[in-house]
Structure formats: structure tokens, C-alpha cells
Design a protein around this motif. Sequence first.
Motif, PDB file in Angstrom:
ATOM      1  N   ALA A  10       0.849  -1.191   0.000  1.00 17.03           N
ATOM      2  CA  ALA A  10       0.000   0.000   0.000  1.00 17.03           C
ATOM      3  C   ALA A  10       0.882   1.237   0.000  1.00 17.03           C
ATOM      4  N   PRO A  11       0.441   2.324  -0.641  1.00 22.23           N
ATOM      5  CA  PRO A  11       1.240   3.541  -0.667  1.00 22.23           C
ATOM      6  C   PRO A  11       1.541   4.022   0.747  1.00 22.23           C
ATOM      7  N   ALA A  12       2.806   4.337   0.987  1.00 28.37           N
ATOM      8  CA  ALA A  12       3.193   4.817   2.312  1.00 28.37           C
ATOM      9  C   ALA A  12       2.678   6.231   2.504  1.00 28.37           C
ATOM     10  N   VAL A  13       2.009   6.451   3.611  1.00 29.93           N
ATOM     11  CA  VAL A  13       1.452   7.764   3.906  1.00 29.93           C
ATOM     12  C   VAL A  13       1.957   8.203   5.264  1.00 29.93           C
ATOM     13  N   PRO A  14       2.594   9.362   5.349  1.00 37.51           N
ATOM     14  CA  PRO A  14       3.085   9.822   6.642  1.00 37.51           C
ATOM     15  C   PRO A  14       1.933  10.114   7.585  1.00 37.51           C
ATOM     16  N   ARG A  35      -5.847  24.970   3.967  1.00 37.30           N
ATOM     17  CA  ARG A  35      -5.211  24.459   2.753  1.00 37.30           C
ATOM     18  C   ARG A  35      -3.697  24.388   2.914  1.00 37.30           C
ATOM     19  N   GLY A  36      -3.114  25.383   3.595  1.00 32.84           N
ATOM     20  CA  GLY A  36      -1.675  25.397   3.789  1.00 32.84           C
ATOM     21  C   GLY A  36      -1.169  24.296   4.692  1.00 32.84           C
ATOM     22  N   ALA A  37      -2.058  23.687   5.485  1.00 34.43           N
ATOM     23  CA  ALA A  37      -1.659  22.600   6.376  1.00 34.43           C
ATOM     24  C   ALA A  37      -1.676  21.242   5.681  1.00 34.43           C
ATOM     25  N   LEU A  38      -2.182  21.174   4.464  1.00 35.32           N
ATOM     26  CA  LEU A  38      -2.214  19.910   3.733  1.00 35.32           C
ATOM     27  C   LEU A  38      -0.808  19.543   3.259  1.00 35.32           C
ATOM     28  N   PRO A  39      -0.549  18.259   3.016  1.00 35.54           N
ATOM     29  CA  PRO A  39       0.753  17.860   2.464  1.00 35.54           C
ATOM     30  C   PRO A  39       1.032  18.597   1.155  1.00 35.54           C
ATOM     31  N   GLU A  40       2.292  18.933   0.932  1.00 31.32           N
ATOM     32  CA  GLU A  40       2.655  19.705  -0.252  1.00 31.32           C
ATOM     33  C   GLU A  40       2.217  19.057  -1.565  1.00 31.32           C
ATOM     34  N   PRO A  41       2.301  17.720  -1.709  1.00 27.47           N
ATOM     35  CA  PRO A  41       1.821  17.127  -2.970  1.00 27.47           C
ATOM     36  C   PRO A  41       0.353  17.441  -3.245  1.00 27.47           C
ATOM     37  N   LEU A  42      -0.467  17.471  -2.207  1.00 28.44           N
ATOM     38  CA  LEU A  42      -1.875  17.808  -2.403  1.00 28.44           C
ATOM     39  C   LEU A  42      -2.042  19.280  -2.758  1.00 28.44           C
ATOM     40  N   HIS A  79      -1.111   9.888  -3.983  1.00 30.64           N
ATOM     41  CA  HIS A  79      -1.903  11.106  -3.835  1.00 30.64           C
ATOM     42  C   HIS A  79      -3.295  10.772  -3.298  1.00 30.64           C
ATOM     43  N   ALA A  80      -3.866   9.681  -3.821  1.00 35.03           N
ATOM     44  CA  ALA A  80      -5.202   9.276  -3.380  1.00 35.03           C
ATOM     45  C   ALA A  80      -5.213   8.971  -1.888  1.00 35.03           C
ATOM     46  N   ALA A  81      -4.166   8.283  -1.408  1.00 29.99           N
ATOM     47  CA  ALA A  81      -4.102   7.948   0.014  1.00 29.99           C
ATOM     48  C   ALA A  81      -3.982   9.206   0.867  1.00 29.99           C
ATOM     49  N   LEU A  82      -3.161  10.151   0.424  1.00 34.03           N
ATOM     50  CA  LEU A  82      -3.029  11.417   1.151  1.00 34.03           C
ATOM     51  C   LEU A  82      -4.358  12.166   1.176  1.00 34.03           C
ATOM     52  N   ALA A  83      -5.033  12.187   0.028  1.00 34.65           N
ATOM     53  CA  ALA A  83      -6.305  12.906  -0.061  1.00 34.65           C
ATOM     54  C   ALA A  83      -7.362  12.255   0.816  1.00 34.65           C
ATOM     55  N   LEU A 181     -10.611  17.351  -2.730  1.00 31.55           N
ATOM     56  CA  LEU A 181      -9.825  16.226  -2.217  1.00 31.55           C
ATOM     57  C   LEU A 181     -10.465  14.901  -2.615  1.00 31.55           C
ATOM     58  N   ARG A 182     -11.778  14.852  -2.600  1.00 31.86           N
ATOM     59  CA  ARG A 182     -12.471  13.629  -3.021  1.00 31.86           C
ATOM     60  C   ARG A 182     -12.211  13.346  -4.504  1.00 31.86           C
ATOM     61  N   ALA A 183     -12.172  14.399  -5.313  1.00 30.35           N
ATOM     62  CA  ALA A 183     -11.885  14.227  -6.737  1.00 30.35           C
ATOM     63  C   ALA A 183     -10.468  13.702  -6.945  1.00 30.35           C
ATOM     64  N   ILE A 184      -9.513  14.221  -6.170  1.00 24.77           N
ATOM     65  CA  ILE A 184      -8.132  13.740  -6.264  1.00 24.77           C
ATOM     66  C   ILE A 184      -8.058  12.269  -5.869  1.00 24.77           C
ATOM     67  N   ALA A 185      -8.744  11.909  -4.792  1.00 27.19           N
ATOM     68  CA  ALA A 185      -8.724  10.518  -4.341  1.00 27.19           C
ATOM     69  C   ALA A 185      -9.301   9.587  -5.404  1.00 27.19           C
ATOM     70  N   MET A 186     -10.407   9.979  -6.001  1.00 25.34           N
ATOM     71  CA  MET A 186     -11.027   9.148  -7.032  1.00 25.34           C
ATOM     72  C   MET A 186     -10.118   9.008  -8.245  1.00 25.34           C
ATOM     73  N   ALA A 187      -9.458  10.112  -8.632  1.00 25.90           N
ATOM     74  CA  ALA A 187      -8.566  10.065  -9.785  1.00 25.90           C
ATOM     75  C   ALA A 187      -7.373   9.156  -9.515  1.00 25.90           C
ATOM     76  N   GLY A 188      -6.786   9.262  -8.315  1.00 26.87           N
ATOM     77  CA  GLY A 188      -5.640   8.427  -7.985  1.00 26.87           C
ATOM     78  C   GLY A 188      -5.999   6.959  -7.891  1.00 26.87           C
ATOM     79  N   GLU A 189      -7.168   6.669  -7.341  1.00 21.59           N
ATOM     80  CA  GLU A 189      -7.605   5.276  -7.240  1.00 21.59           C
ATOM     81  C   GLU A 189      -7.896   4.694  -8.621  1.00 21.59           C
ATOM     82  N   ARG A 190      -8.465   5.506  -9.487  1.00 23.69           N
ATOM     83  CA  ARG A 190      -8.710   5.037 -10.852  1.00 23.69           C
ATOM     84  C   ARG A 190      -7.391   4.795 -11.578  1.00 23.69           C
ATOM     85  N   SER A 191      -6.417   5.669 -11.337  1.00 20.99           N
ATOM     86  CA  SER A 191      -5.108   5.489 -11.953  1.00 20.99           C
ATOM     87  C   SER A 191      -4.475   4.181 -11.504  1.00 20.99           C
ATOM     88  N   GLY A 192      -4.623   3.844 -10.215  1.00 24.78           N
ATOM     89  CA  GLY A 192      -4.069   2.596  -9.716  1.00 24.78           C
ATOM     90  C   GLY A 192      -4.752   1.382 -10.311  1.00 24.78           C
TER      91      GLY A 192
END
Length: 213
Positions: A10-14, A35-42, A79-83, A181-192
Motif C-alpha cells: 500500500a502507498p506509504a502515507v506519513p 489548505r496550507g496545512a495539507l501535504p505539499e503534494p496535495l 496522492h489518493a491515500a493522502l487525499a 480532495l475527493r476528486a483527487i482521491a477518485m482520480a488516484g484510485e482510478r489510476s491505480g
Amino acid sequence: MSNLHPFPAAPAVPPSLPLPFDPAMAPALRSRMLRGALPEPLQRLLDRGQVGRHSRFTEDGFADVVEDWTPPDGVTPRHAALARRALAEIDETILAPAPANHLLGRVLALLSHFPAKTTTPEVEQLLAMDWADDLGEFPAWAIDQAARRWRRTRKWRPSIAEIRALCEEACAAERALAERLRAIAMAGERSGETGGGSASVRPVLASAMRRMR
């Protein structure tokens, strides 16, 4: 030699830290801090997303202007895991629905400032239950802000629709961030699932930017 193949890791998530949030802050500052508190990749994905606007029509004609937000290409399962982690924290804390007792108490207190002369206490209680049902999706802080704003700016008894509109306005930025964030998660999961790195998905965010009142 074994024919068994290891399961993909599984993707490593801090570990995440509590997101900063103070509903007493000005909306723009509150949104910027969150927004500024989110991980930089997001943050980078949020900056690179595409925004489109179009008019929405109903049977009654023009309704409002709708914003569509689409994640950029290159969204990954990591990215999906972070989101998903950030989204869970927002949904479970910042946007968590108000407790029933708090909501009902706030509604009864608000209506008591504008008593209805021809309404019995029993009917008032039933009306309050309707209010609680129709406002149950909103967090306590948004309901409190809506009630406070109405008390300070209006001289007449509010309708449910008017307080709903104020609640939606109060938490609009937080809801929009959650949907992105939900859109990012869906996109990353679809990519996987497809093994590709593209996040070409249909826009999933449709938040009203302007309503005709």
C-alpha cells in the motif's frame, strides 16, 4: 522456487497532524490556513486543477452558475491515500454534522427571538424538529454562525431556506476543499486500477458559485 507473488504494498502515507481550524477566523484566512496545512503534494495538485464554469438551468429557467473542478493529470495512488486521509479528518471533525441536542437547542433559541403569536408551544416544538431535520447536515459552527448573523441583521422570523442558505455560505470553502480532495482521491484510485498515471476524469465538483435570490 515458489510461484507465489507478494501482494503490492500500500502507498506509504506519513502520519497526519490535526488540521488547523478556527471558525471564528475570517473565512479567507481560515481557508488559507487549512489548505496550507495539507501535504505539499496535495497543495500542488489543488493549484494545478482546472476550473470551468457554466450556467445551470432547471424547469423554472436559469438557476445559478456552477463551478466544475477537474484534477490535473498525474494523480497517483499515493496522492489518493493522502487525499483520503485529509478528507477523513475534514469530514469527521470540521464538517461533522452538529449533535442533535446542540442543533435543536440552537433552533429553539433562535426562534424564541421571533415568537409567532398564533403558534402553540406544541406546534413550535414540531416546527423546531423540522428545522433540526433540514439543518442536520451542517456542522455546529456553521449553524451557530448562521443564527448569530440572522439575529444581528434581521428583524423578522427566519425561514428554514434562509438559514440553510447562511449555513451553506458559512462552510462553502470547507465543502469545496473536501470535494476537490475527493476528486483527487477518485482520480488516484482510478489510476491505480488502470495502471496509468492519467487523472482524466469527469469533473466531480459542482458547487454553486452564485445563486439567484
